[in-house]
Design an enzyme around this catalytic site. Structure first.
Site, short mmCIF file in Angstrom:
data_model
loop_
_atom_site.label_atom_id
_atom_site.label_comp_id
_atom_site.label_asym_id
_atom_site.label_seq_id
_atom_site.Cartn_x
_atom_site.Cartn_y
_atom_site.Cartn_z
N LYS A 50 0.79 -1.15 -0.01
CA LYS A 50 -0.06 0.09 -0.05
C LYS A 50 0.79 1.08 -0.09
O LYS A 50 0.63 2.16 -0.78
CB LYS A 50 -0.75 -0.05 1.34
CG LYS A 50 -2.11 -1.05 1.14
CD LYS A 50 -2.80 -1.40 2.35
CE LYS A 50 -3.73 -2.53 2.17
NZ LYS A 50 -4.51 -3.00 3.20
N GLN A 94 -4.99 -1.71 9.78
CA GLN A 94 -4.57 -3.14 8.93
C GLN A 94 -5.46 -4.19 9.71
O GLN A 94 -5.08 -4.38 10.97
CB GLN A 94 -3.30 -3.53 8.63
CG GLN A 94 -2.87 -4.79 7.86
CD GLN A 94 -3.57 -4.61 6.50
OE1 GLN A 94 -3.74 -3.61 5.96
NE2 GLN A 94 -3.78 -5.81 5.71
N ASP A 117 -11.26 2.37 4.37
CA ASP A 117 -11.45 1.13 4.17
C ASP A 117 -12.87 0.70 4.13
O ASP A 117 -13.32 -0.20 3.38
CB ASP A 117 -10.85 0.64 5.22
CG ASP A 117 -9.77 -0.30 5.16
OD1 ASP A 117 -9.35 -0.81 4.02
OD2 ASP A 117 -8.87 -0.40 5.99
N1 GUN Z 1 -6.99 -7.07 6.05
C1 GUN Z 1 -7.19 -7.71 5.04
N2 GUN Z 1 -7.73 -7.08 4.09
C2 GUN Z 1 -7.95 -5.82 4.31
C3 GUN Z 1 -8.22 -4.69 3.93
O1 GUN Z 1 -8.69 -4.48 2.72
N3 GUN Z 1 -8.20 -3.57 4.89
C4 GUN Z 1 -7.68 -3.88 6.07
N4 GUN Z 1 -7.42 -2.48 6.71
N5 GUN Z 1 -7.25 -4.80 6.47
C5 GUN Z 1 -7.33 -5.99 5.79
#
Ligand code: GUN
Length: 283
Positions: A50, A94, A117
């Protein structure tokens, strides 16, 4: 005939290029804060990707990596600081978080205006009501792939296998909004294969290898594999590779939905900037 492989990597590169142009046009800094708690290697890789993507499109990434033993109170205090920080347009915590932290409480603490998100109950509720603000990136990526490959959704029977709040449920709502007839299947579904065989669009979001096998797919169906499963032989999806012999379209793993997730997170971050600047009305 073998399925056409849906190239998420190429489509994600197009989305990133669009986002880069948008960021440039804003002429102001755009910032995304990521919060990673603990040392889960897979999560660390996702967060690093990211950050790399942010750098590519000109978004400033603020990295907050906290030790696994961080208290919930300390994490909530960090989220409050990020909510108040005008350099931070989007906040991404996350998942998964360590067991001693209440995930729901943390996600609810993120300011809805910065919820890139789409995991805050307000964002989820707005999606449910059909007035989306931030749509979670992975299911958004699924819909973008379907659109890019001209897969008809209206009137199609879409079967979503998996009911997570991150993928399965929002994917089902997005498909419903696009006028599909939607069935959600899960671990307690009886005769899963009988249902998946009816799918014109089959979305596998379970998180277990080879849940979807060839006999479970209608010939010519579009199969979207959201799974990212680490095995001894490498990363595999939820769909058995043999499905390529019956499906019409199929996303690969890796290189399908995964790259789209990151690209759409970037798009959501620009959306957040626009909401905060008043350039877009926040519903
Ligand atoms: N863990 C697995 N997929 C995601 C996601 O799309 N966003 C976040 N914040 N955590 C994750």
């Amino acid at each position: 005939m073998a399925a056409t492989v849906m190239d998420g990597k190429a489509l994600a590169a197009c989305v990133r290029a669009e986002v880069a142009v948008q960021v440039e046009a804003l002429g102001a800094p755009v910032g995304l804060a990521t919060v990673l708690v603990g040392g889960d290697p897979a999560s660390a890789i996702y967060v690093r990707r990211k950050h790399e993507a942010c750098q590519e499109v000109g978004i400033e990434a603020f990295d907050h990596h906290l030790p696994a033993e961080t208290s919930e109170a300390d994490l909530l205090a960090l989220v409050a600081r990020l909510n108040a920080d005008s350099r931070v347009n989007g906040i991404l915590v996350q998942l998964p978080l360590p067991d001693h932290i209440d995930e729901g409480r943390v996600l609810r603490a993120v300011a809805p205006l910065k919820d890139v998100d789409g995991f805050h109950p307000q964002s989820a509720g707005q999606l449910y009501l059909g007035e989306p603000t931030f749509v979670p990136a992975t299911p958004s990526g699924v819909l973008e792939l379907l659109a890019a490959y001209d897969v008809p959704i209206a009137g199609a029977h879409a079967v979503v296998v998996g009911r997570s709040a991150i993928v399965g449920k929002p994917a089902a709502h997005l498909l419903l909004q696009a006028n599909a007839t939607v069935t959600i299947c899960h671990s307690r579904t009886r005769d899963l294969a009988a249902i998946t065989r009816q799918a014109d669009i089959l979305v596998a979001a379970v998180g277990r290898p080879a849940v979807i096998t060839t006999d479970m797919v209608k010939p010519g169906a579009t199969v979207i594999d959201v799974g990212i499963n680490r095995t001894e032989t490498g990363i595999v999806g939820d769909v058995d590779p043999g499905v390529a012999a019956v499906a019409g379209l199929l996303t690969p793993v890796p290189g399908g939905v995964g790259p789209m997730t990151i690209a759409l997170l970037l798009r959501n971050t620009v959306r957040a900037w626009n909401y905060q600047a008043g350039a877009l009305a926040f519903p």
